[in-house]
Design an enzyme around this catalytic site. Structure first.
Site: not given
Lengths: 560, 155
Positions: A235, A239, A386-388, A449-450
Site C-alpha cells: 500500500h 504513495y 480505481h487504480f487507473h 480483474r486479471r
C-alpha cells in the site's frame, strides 16, 4: 517575477542553479528508462483493454505466450519501472535544485546502472515467459530467480537514490546550521524516507524467501507470509508513486499557472502524515484473506481512513494555488479563474486533468478501504477501475505533464508540437474516465480483474457493456499515450536546440516557513522516522508475533 | 502555524466526514452482522485431500435451513463446481486451495474470499432470492485462470 506568458513552462531567468552536463546526462537517461517502460507497458495495456471487449489482438504480439505474460509486463513496466525510474531521477534533481547544490555523480551513476541491471533481468525473464506471475508475484506461483533478483535490484536502485538524497541534505545542513530545510527538498527527501521503510517488507519477502526458493535453496515457502510482506510494502508503494506527483502539484504547478503554494508548514505536515500513515495500512488489501484476525484488519482500516486525510488537505491546497494563479491571470467571479489557468500549457493541462481524475480515484479508494464493503469489490474489475484513476492517471498524467518541461530542460531543446501535447492529455483523460466507468460498473456486477476475458468460459450480460467501455476507453488512452510519445521523441531529436527552459519552475509560498515556534520541529526528519517505525510496529507486530514461525508449506508451481 | 479560515473549515469538514463514515461502518457491521473472513484454521495443502472435512468436498445440510459447503480450489477447477441450495438458507463456506493462491467470489453476493495454500477460508451468507450466481476464481492462478468457474443455483 512573472514568467513568460507566451511559453509559460519555460522559466527564462535562471536562478543561478546550473545543472552540470555530465549530471544532466545521467538524470536524462534515468528518466528515459522510466518513459521507455511506460511505452512498453502501454502497448500491453491496449491489448488488455480490448480483451475486456472480447477482442483478442494478442496474436499480433510477437513472442507473447499468454495474456498473463502481457499482464505481467504491463504491471511491472508501468507500476514499477516507470514510476521508480522517474522518482530516481526526479527526487535528487528536486532536492539539489531546492538546496542549490550540485548532485553527486557517483550516486547518479550507481542508481542508473543498478536500474539498467534490474531492467535486463526482468525484461529477459518476462519476455521468455519465465516469470508470468504478475507484478504482485504471489507465491507459490514461482518465477525464474532472475525476475526476483531484478526486482530486488530495482529496490536497491531506489535505496541508492535515497542515500544520495540523505547525503545531499546532510551536507547542506552541515553548511547551513539553524536554517529551515527548503520545502521542495524536505518533501522530496520525506518521500523516499517513507519508501525506504515501506520497502523492507518486499525486501524480506524476496531476499529471505522467494529468491532462495526459486534457486532451490529453500524447498518450500509460506504463501500467506509472502503475501502479507508484499502488502506491507504494497500500500505504501502507491504513495511512493503518488508523492512525486504531489511534489509537482504542490511545489511546481503553482508557478506554472502564476499562482503560489498556499502554506509551507501545512505542506510539511501533509508529507509527515504520509510518512506516518502510508505503511501501517497494508491489511486493507487483505480484508478477504484467511489467517489474519479481523481485529488487525479493523485497526488497519482505521489508519487507512487516516491516510486519506492528507490527501483531502492536498485537494484544498492545490486547488487554492490554482485559484490564486487563475485570479492573477485576470479570471473573476466564482469560477472564472478556471478559464484563466493557462490551458495552452501542456504541462499544466496534463496535471490539472490528473487532479480531476484523482478525485474519483480517491473516492473509489475510500470505498475499497471500507472494511466489509470491500467484499463487494475485492479483486473485481472495480479495482483496476480505481487504480487507473490513481496511478494510471493522477500519477501517469502528472508524470507526462512533468515531461513537457523536464525533457526540454534535460535536453535543452524546445518542446515540439505544443498543441498536440495539449490535446494529448484531454484524449488520455477522456479515455481513462470511459475505461474506469466500464471497469467499475463491471466490477460491481462481479466481473473479475486479471482475467483473459476474450477467452473466458463464463460471463454475465451486464459485463458486455462494461467490457466494451473498457475497450473503448483503453483505446483512447493508448491514442493519448502515443501522442505523448510522439511529442517527446520529436522533442528529443528535432526540438530547437538551445531553447529549453533554463530552470525548474518551482513556486513561491503564500504562508512561508517560520524560524520560530513549533514550526521548526517539523524539520526533525529523524524524529518523524522513529515515530513512523513505532506506528508500523504497533500495526504489524501483533500479527507477526502471533503468526510466526513461517508455515513453509508450498513448493513452487509454474502454471504458465 | 497560520491556517487560512477556509482551509481550516475544509479540514474540519473532512475530518468530520471521515469519522461519520467510520461510525456508519461500525453500526452497519454490527446491526447487519456482516463480517470479514478471519482466522479459521490451517491445513497442509499437500495432504489436504485426506484431511477432514476436505476429504469430502460438497454441499451438506447441517440443520434445517442451514448448509455447509466444503470447497477445494485447484488449478483450474472448483470442487464442487456446482452448488445448489434452497432460497432462504444460510450457507457457511469452508474453502481451501490445494496448489497456488485462488480466489472465490460468488457474483451478486458478498461471498468474496482469498484461498491461500495453508489456510482455511470461512464465511457465512444467507441466500434470500432464487437465482443463479457465477462462482468466479478471481485471483490469477496460471494460464487457465479464465477457465476456472462454477455455479451457485439458489432454488
Amino acid at each position: 517575477m512573472s514568467p513568460s506568458t507566451s511559453n509559460p513552462t519555460v522559466v527564462l531567468h535562471a536562478s543561478g542553479y546550473d545543472l552540470p552536463d555530465d549530471q544532466r546526462r545521467l538524470v536524462r537517461w534515468t528518466i528515459y528508462i522510466g518513459y521507455f517502460a511506460l511505452a512498453a507497458g502501454v502497448a500491453h495495456g491496449f491489448a488488455q483493454g480490448l480483451s475486456y471487449a472480447k477482442i483478442d489482438i494478442l496474436r499480433f504480439f510477437p513472442a507473447l505466450r499468454s495474456y498473463y505474460q502481457g499482464l505481467t509486463a504491463h504491471g511491472v513496466a508501468n507500476a514499477l519501472f516507470f514510476t521508480f525510474a522517474f522518482s530516481n531521477a526526479f527526487l535528487p534533481l528536486m532536492t539539489a535544485r531546492a538546496l542549490s547544490r550540485p548532485m553527486i555523480k557517483g550516486f547518479l551513476q550507481a542508481t542508473l546502472w543498478t536500474l539498467v541491471a534490474a531492467n535486463v533481468m526482468v525484461i529477459w525473464s518476462v519476455t521468455t515467459n519465465r516469470a508470468s506471475v504478475l507484478f504482485t508475484a504471489y507465491a507459490p506461483l514461482q518465477a525464474h530467480w532472475a525476475y526476483y533478483l531484478g526486482l530486488v535490484l530495482l529496490v536497491v536502485s531506489t535505496w541508492i537514490a535515497s542515500a544520495h538524497l540523505y547525503v545531499l541534505l546532510a551536507r547542506w545542513r552541515r553548511d547551513n546550521r539553524g536554517e529551515r530545510i527548503p520545502l521542495l527538498a524536505f518533501i522530496s527527501v520525506l518521500t523516499y524516507v517513507m519508501w525506504d521503510i515501506a520497502s523492507i517488507g518486499i525486501a524480506v519477502s524476496f531476499v529471505g524467501f522467494l529468491l532462495p526458493w526459486s534457486l532451490g535453496i529453500l524447498e518450500r515457502t509460506d504463501p500467506l507470509l509472502n503475501r502479507t510482506l508484499f502488502w506491507f510494502t504494497g500500500h505504501a508503494i502507491v504513495y511512493a508513486w503518488l508523492l512525486p506527483a504531489y511534489i509537482s502539484w504542490y511545489a511546481l504547478v503553482p508557478r506554472q499557472t502564476n499562482g503560489k503554494l498556499v502554506s509551507d508548514p501545512l505542506t510539511r505536515v501533509v508529507f509527515i502524515m504520509f510518512l506516518l500513515l502510508s505503511i501501517p495500512t497494508g491489511f486493507h488489501h487483505q480484508y478477504t484473506d484467511p489467517g489474519i484476525a479481523t481485529s488487525f484488519k479493523a485497526f488497519h482500516a482505521l489508519l487507512t481512513f487516516g491516510v486519506f486525510y492528507p490527501s483531502l488537505a492536498t485537494a484544498f491546497s492545490v486547488v487554492a494555488a490554482l485559484e490564486i494563479g487563475g485570479r492573477r491571470n485576470g479570471g473573476g467571479g466564482l469560477l472564472g479563474w478556471i478559464r484563466k489557468l493557462r490551458w495552452d500549457d501542456p504541462s499544466l493541462t496534463a496535471q490539472v486533468l490528473a487532479m480531476i481524475t484523482f478525485v474519483f480515484g480517491g473516492i473509489t479508494g475510500l470505498i475499497n478501504a471500507s472494511y466489509f464493503v470491500n467484499q463487494i469489490v475485492h479483486n473485481t474489475a472495480w479495482i483496476p477501475g480505481h487504480f487507473h484513476m490513481t496511478v494510471g492517471s493522477a500519477v501517469a498524467l502528472t508524470l507526462m505533464g512533468v515531461a513537457y518541461w523536464a525533457i526540454p530542460y534535460l535536453t535543452q531543446r524546445k518542446l515540439w508540437g505544443r498543441k498536440l501535447a495539449v490535446a494529448q492529455s484531454w484524449v488520455y483523460t477522456v479515455g481513462v474516465l470511459i475505461m474506469a466507468r466500464g471497469l467499475i460498473s463491471g466490477g460491481l456486477d462481479g466481473m473479475p480483474r486479471r482475467i483473459f476475458r476474450a477467452e473466458a468460459n463464463y460471463g454475465a450480460e451486464s459485463w458486455e457493456l462494461a467490457g466494451a467501455l473498457t475497450g473503448i476507453g483503453g483505446t483512447l488512452m493508448t491514442v493519448g499515450a502515443v501522442m505523448f510519445f510522439l511529442v517527446i521523441v520529436m522533442t528529443i531529436f528535432f526540438g530547437k536546440k538551445g531553447e529549453g527552459p533554463k530552470d525548474i519552475p518551482f513556486a513561491e509560498t503564500l504562508i512561508p516557513a517560520s524560524r520560530e515556534g513549533w514550526d521548526v520541529k517539523l524539520d526533525r526528519i529523524g524524529l518523524w522516522t522513529v515515530a513512523a517505525v513505532v506506528l508500523v510496529l504497533i500495526a504489524y507486530a501483533p500479527f507477526f508475533l502471533t503468526y510466526l514461525p513461517a508455515r513453509l508449506v508450498s513448493p513452487g508451481y509454474t502454471f504458465f | 502555524m497560520r491556517v487560512h479560515q477556509y482551509e481550516k473549515a475544509f479540514l474540519w469538514l473532512g475530518a468530520i466526514m471521515l469519522v461519520v463514515f467510520m461510525v456508519a461502518l461500525v453500526i452497519t457491521s454490527v446491526a447487519a452482522s456482516m463480517h470479514l473472513p478471519g482466522r479459521a484454521g490451517e491445513v497442509d495443502p499437500l495432504t489436504i485431500n485426506s484431511v477432514e472435512p476436505f476429504d469430502n468436498p460438497g454441499v451438506r445440510e447441517v440443520a434445517p435451513g442451514r448448509y455447509e459447503v466444503v470447497l477445494l480450489a485447484s488449478a483450474w477447477v472448483f470442487n464442487p463446481a456446482e452448488i445448489r441450495v434452497p432460497a432462504g438458507s444460510e450457507v457457511t463456506f469452508l474453502a481451501a486451495a490445494t496448489d497456488v493462491i485462488h480466489g472465490l467470489h460468488i457474483t451478486g453476493t458478498r461471498v468474496n474470499m482469498m484461498l491461500i495454500p495453508g489456510q482455511i477460508s470461512r464465511n457465512t451468507y444467507r441466500f434470500e432470492e432464487p437465482g443463479e450466481h457465477i462462482l468466479v476464481c478471481h485471483e490469477y492462478c496460471g494460464a487457465g485462470h479464465h477457465l476456472m468457474s462454477g455455479k451457485v443455483i439458489v432454488e
